[in-house]
Design a protein around this motif. Sequence first.
Motif, PDB file in Angstrom:
ATOM      1  N   LYS A   1     -28.353  16.247   0.019  1.00 31.56           N
ATOM      2  CA  LYS A   1     -27.303  15.843   0.900  1.00 31.56           C
ATOM      3  C   LYS A   1     -27.133  16.645   2.027  1.00 31.56           C
ATOM      4  O   LYS A   1     -26.868  17.854   1.882  1.00 31.56           O
TER       5      LYS A   1
ATOM      6  N   GLN B   1     -26.242  19.623  10.219  1.00 30.70           N
ATOM      7  CA  GLN B   1     -27.250  18.828  10.823  1.00 30.70           C
ATOM      8  C   GLN B   1     -27.370  19.491  12.307  1.00 30.70           C
ATOM      9  O   GLN B   1     -26.414  19.290  13.028  1.00 30.70           O
TER      10      GLN B   1
ATOM     11  N   ARG C   1     -20.400  17.647  10.186  1.00 27.77           N
ATOM     12  CA  ARG C   1     -21.808  17.664   9.980  1.00 27.77           C
ATOM     13  C   ARG C   1     -22.596  18.115  11.065  1.00 27.77           C
ATOM     14  O   ARG C   1     -23.538  18.830  11.033  1.00 27.77           O
TER      15      ARG C   1
ATOM     16  N   SER D   1     -28.477  21.571   3.205  1.00 28.59           N
ATOM     17  CA  SER D   1     -28.049  20.369   2.314  1.00 28.59           C
ATOM     18  C   SER D   1     -27.991  20.765   1.060  1.00 28.59           C
ATOM     19  O   SER D   1     -28.425  22.041   0.721  1.00 28.59           O
TER      20      SER D   1
ATOM     21  N   ILE E   1     -25.349  18.762   4.775  1.00 27.84           N
ATOM     22  CA  ILE E   1     -24.047  19.098   4.879  1.00 27.84           C
ATOM     23  C   ILE E   1     -23.865  19.580   6.430  1.00 27.84           C
ATOM     24  O   ILE E   1     -22.900  19.381   7.058  1.00 27.84           O
TER      25      ILE E   1
END
Length: 242
Positions: free
Chosen positions: A14, A18, A211, A10, A16
């Motif tokens: 946020k 996962q 993501r 992240s 980016i």
Amino acid sequence: MIEIRDLNFSIAGKAILQNISLDIPDGAFAAIIGPNGAGKSTLVKLIMGLIPLQEGTVRIDSKAQTEWLKLNSFGYLPQREEYDRNFPATALDIVLMGIAGTLPFGKRCSKEHKQKAREVMRHTGIEDKAGNLIGTLSGGEFQRVMLARAMLSDSPYLILDEPEAGIDRPGVKSFFVLLKQLNEQGKTIITISHDLHTLSDYCSFLICLNRTLHCHNDMELVNADVIHKTFGDSVRLIEKDY
């Protein structure tokens, strides 16, 4: 083999990437596809150690990434790398940059280094342009120079970030034919691309990324509808018409 487990990344809170876990087998010609902002470039930079890991692990050839990188490197063709086309550098000069970082401080490339660079350029079909200034090269010729630079490290892995950028349709096909030949000779190739038509002709392993990971396996890359169903209606991958 590249093994990725439980990767999360992240920036400023946020997410980016996962929960990324996947294996890229030796000898694969892998394509990473997804919309803009999907985390594709971030993923390959994490694999190569250009960005430090936050969560998760990367293992290469059964070794921890940090241990592997002490003795090895990746061949890398970054996204839309730009040079001042008026800079008085030749194609050979650019290729030799592929080993410049490995030389002791103050040491210049030897005759043997230049010979090896020319051999790699011959392999990529660009040796006849070795003495040409980079400003005189076409888009396709320049990408072959950049590929030769990436290959000069002798890495078993080549990673390319949208290598078709700035190349016309015939040049793209010619470039991917060359990549396929390198793959058949034993190189593991990972490419980021939006060109579904070209990928379906040459790549053998698909990584769908937005993501999170939507799929990663061997499959035929010929049905764009499957890709859209995997990603949902919000994804707009473009098959280029040049």
